[in-house]
Design an enzyme around this catalytic site. Structure first.
Site, PDB file in Angstrom:
ATOM      1  N   GLU A   1      71.212 -57.361 -19.749  1.00  0.00           N
ATOM      2  CA  GLU A   1      70.214 -58.242 -19.165  1.00  0.00           C
ATOM      3  C   GLU A   1      69.694 -59.203 -20.212  1.00  0.00           C
ATOM      4  O   GLU A   1      69.450 -58.824 -21.350  1.00  0.00           O
ATOM      5  CB  GLU A   1      69.029 -57.399 -18.703  1.00  0.00           C
ATOM      6  CG  GLU A   1      69.082 -57.066 -17.263  1.00  0.00           C
ATOM      7  CD  GLU A   1      67.817 -56.366 -16.817  1.00  0.00           C
ATOM      8  OE1 GLU A   1      66.829 -56.360 -17.561  1.00  0.00           O
ATOM      9  OE2 GLU A   1      67.838 -55.834 -15.703  1.00  0.00           O
TER      10      GLU A   1
ATOM     11  N   CYS B   1      64.857 -63.491 -24.189  1.00  0.00           N
ATOM     12  CA  CYS B   1      64.888 -62.102 -24.644  1.00  0.00           C
ATOM     13  C   CYS B   1      66.335 -61.628 -24.552  1.00  0.00           C
ATOM     14  O   CYS B   1      66.896 -61.559 -23.459  1.00  0.00           O
ATOM     15  CB  CYS B   1      63.973 -61.299 -23.713  1.00  0.00           C
ATOM     16  SG  CYS B   1      63.909 -59.569 -24.068  1.00  0.00           S
TER      17      CYS B   1
ATOM     18  N   CYS C   1      71.312 -47.432 -25.624  1.00  0.00           N
ATOM     19  CA  CYS C   1      70.649 -47.239 -26.910  1.00  0.00           C
ATOM     20  C   CYS C   1      70.821 -45.784 -27.322  1.00  0.00           C
ATOM     21  O   CYS C   1      70.827 -44.903 -26.466  1.00  0.00           O
ATOM     22  CB  CYS C   1      69.162 -47.582 -26.773  1.00  0.00           C
ATOM     23  SG  CYS C   1      68.291 -47.651 -28.349  1.00  0.00           S
TER      24      CYS C   1
ATOM     25  N   CYS D   1      63.479 -43.262 -26.864  1.00  0.00           N
ATOM     26  CA  CYS D   1      62.031 -43.426 -26.718  1.00  0.00           C
ATOM     27  C   CYS D   1      61.683 -42.998 -25.296  1.00  0.00           C
ATOM     28  O   CYS D   1      62.336 -43.435 -24.341  1.00  0.00           O
ATOM     29  CB  CYS D   1      61.629 -44.865 -26.994  1.00  0.00           C
ATOM     30  SG  CYS D   1      62.117 -45.382 -28.655  1.00  0.00           S
TER      31      CYS D   1
ATOM     32  N   CYS E   1      60.935 -45.534 -22.413  1.00  0.00           N
ATOM     33  CA  CYS E   1      61.836 -46.690 -22.277  1.00  0.00           C
ATOM     34  C   CYS E   1      63.000 -46.350 -21.371  1.00  0.00           C
ATOM     35  O   CYS E   1      63.652 -45.319 -21.545  1.00  0.00           O
ATOM     36  CB  CYS E   1      62.358 -47.095 -23.657  1.00  0.00           C
ATOM     37  SG  CYS E   1      63.620 -48.384 -23.591  1.00  0.00           S
TER      38      CYS E   1
ATOM     39  N   CYS F   1      50.573 -55.699  -6.852  1.00  0.00           N
ATOM     40  CA  CYS F   1      51.352 -54.969  -7.833  1.00  0.00           C
ATOM     41  C   CYS F   1      52.633 -54.359  -7.288  1.00  0.00           C
ATOM     42  O   CYS F   1      53.027 -53.271  -7.652  1.00  0.00           O
ATOM     43  CB  CYS F   1      50.514 -53.867  -8.459  1.00  0.00           C
ATOM     44  SG  CYS F   1      51.003 -53.621 -10.153  1.00  0.00           S
TER      45      CYS F   1
END
Ligand code: SAH
Ligand code: SF4
Length: 388
Positions: free
Chosen positions: A111, A125, A132, A136, A139, A361
């Site tokens: 992405e 970004c 990864c 974490c 994440c 939201c």
């Protein structure tokens, strides 16, 4: 009856032509000579010419290179590629945020997100790995196994795809929409430092995309032994995913902290080449409800950063399916920010755009505006770099 089928040739994938977008100037010249497309004495001149086509004009086809002889263009096209990776999905939000899902190969998707009004004009970004190795706990990428490192060409390709979509070729010197790059997408950039550094060399080159190193930020979860090398090789701006002010909590959030605890991390940050008030480290701090968001922790953060030229980005936690964490309440985030403000850290949270509709939201209304508000807020805060 023994009929043997020799599959060894059939199953060998055809060699992929080298994509020239990921080569340094020297490698480009060497590749042209090795492929016998140019004579060694003409290699540098030809490489400079190609460089401008690729990185200033954004060429994707050798045929458009009008000042290159036809036979040379054909020879180049036979041996090399300038093709962009496939954009599998593209999302455009009302406020101008753009998100691309880019397929680098079968099962290799990353992405890339562009956010306007961040940095000088707008920030991209980019991802450095697919998945990864670090887990974490807050994440989403951390729940995915590492597929592989991205090549320099694949990192540069994310910028090219964004530039294609923004209509920003040839590379403008002024009035650009894409002014900043942040390595805050998928992956840990310091575990792919060679390719990240090479991509930065290409992106920052003045005769090409020409985004200055002062506008390129690399975010790391704190791979201490690589920090000095990052600074020396790239002169990029540094962002540190801190998220906690004591080792016990940081180990839970960022397990890499067991290997490189906060004191070691802070020492390496203080030694980062070129730090000054004009070149500050950004500390990222994700706001997790009831976990790391008390005023006492804000005070501890101020104490920890004392003497370090620093900015702080408070990132509203962006929830994902299956996570137990929640984002801190807005009031809590404001109270946390107030402590930082009193200590002299300016606007550590950005007022999210579309705050009027924040109460909802959920999904944005229209299908083409699917990026969730929380996600956008998190992204914006994450990549907040000071306007110049
Ligand atoms: N691996 C690098 C860079 C990519 S992550 C790093 O960890 O720094 C970019 C930033 O987004 C990091 O600060 C990361 O901690 C933060 N982040 C990850 N998941 C998040 C989430 N769900 N909500 C908010 N921020 C998140
Ligand atoms: Fe996510 Fe960065 Fe941690 Fe990797 S290092 S799991 S990308 S926050």
């Amino acid at each position: 009856m023994g009929v043997t089928l020799d599959l060894s040739r059939a199953s060998a994938p055809a060699p992929m032509p080298i994509n020239l977008s990921g080569l340094s100037r020297a490698e480009l010249a060497a590749a042209l000579v090795a492929a016998e497309v140019v004579r060694p004495d003409k290699a540098r001149m030809r490489a400079t010419q190609l460089w401008r086509w690729i990185h200033h004009y954004g060429a994707t086809d050798f045929a458009t290179m009008t000042d290159v002889a036809k036979e040379t263009r054909a020879a180049l096209a036979e041996r090399f590629s300038l093709a962009r990776p496939e954009v599998v999905e593209r999302q455009l939000s009302r406020d101008g945020t753009r998100k691309w899902l880019i397929r680098m190969g079968p099962g290799v998707e990353v992405e890339t997100v562009y956010i306007p009004d961040v940095g000088r004009a707008g920030a991209l970004c980019v991802s450095s790995q697919v998945g990864c190795t670090l887990n974490c706990t807050f994440c989403h990428t951390g729940t995915q196994a590492l597929v592989r490192n991205l090549t320099a060409a694949e990192i540069v390709a994310q910028v090219q795809v964004a530039r294609d979509d923004l209509g920003e070729w040839p590379s403008p010197k002024e009035d650009r929409r894409l002014s900043n790059i942040v390595f805050m997408g998928m992956g840990e950039p310091l575990y792919n430092l060679d390719n990240v550094a090479q991509a930065i060399d290409i992106i920052a080159d003045n005769e090409g995309i020409a985004i200055s190193r002062r506008r390129i930020t690399v975010s790391t979860s704190g791979v201490v032994p690589q920090l000095a090398e990052l600074g020396e090789k790239t002169q990029a701006m540094l962002a540190i995913s801190l998220h906690a002010t004591n080792d016990e909590l940081r180990e839970k959030l960022v397990p890499l902290n067991k290997k490189y605890p906060i004191a070691e991390l802070m020492a390496a940050i203080r030694a980062y080449p070129g730090l000054s008030n004009a070149k500050r480290v950004t500390f990222e701090y994700v706001m997790l409800k009831g976990v790391n968001d008390s005023p006492a922790e804000a005070k501890a953060l101020v104490r920890l950063l004392k003497g370090v030229p620093a900015k702080i980005n408070l990132i509203p936690f962006n929830p994902w399916p299956g996570t137990d964490y929640e984002c801190s309440d807005w009031k809590t985030i404001e109270a946390f920010a107030a402590v930082l403000n009193r200590a002299g850290y300016a606007s550590p949270i950005r007022t999210p755009r579309g705050r009027d509709i924040l109460a909802a939201c959920g999904q944005l209304k229209s299908e083409s505006e699917r990026m969730r508000i929380r996600e956008r807020m998190a992204l914006e805060a994450m990549i907040a770099v000071p306007a110049e």
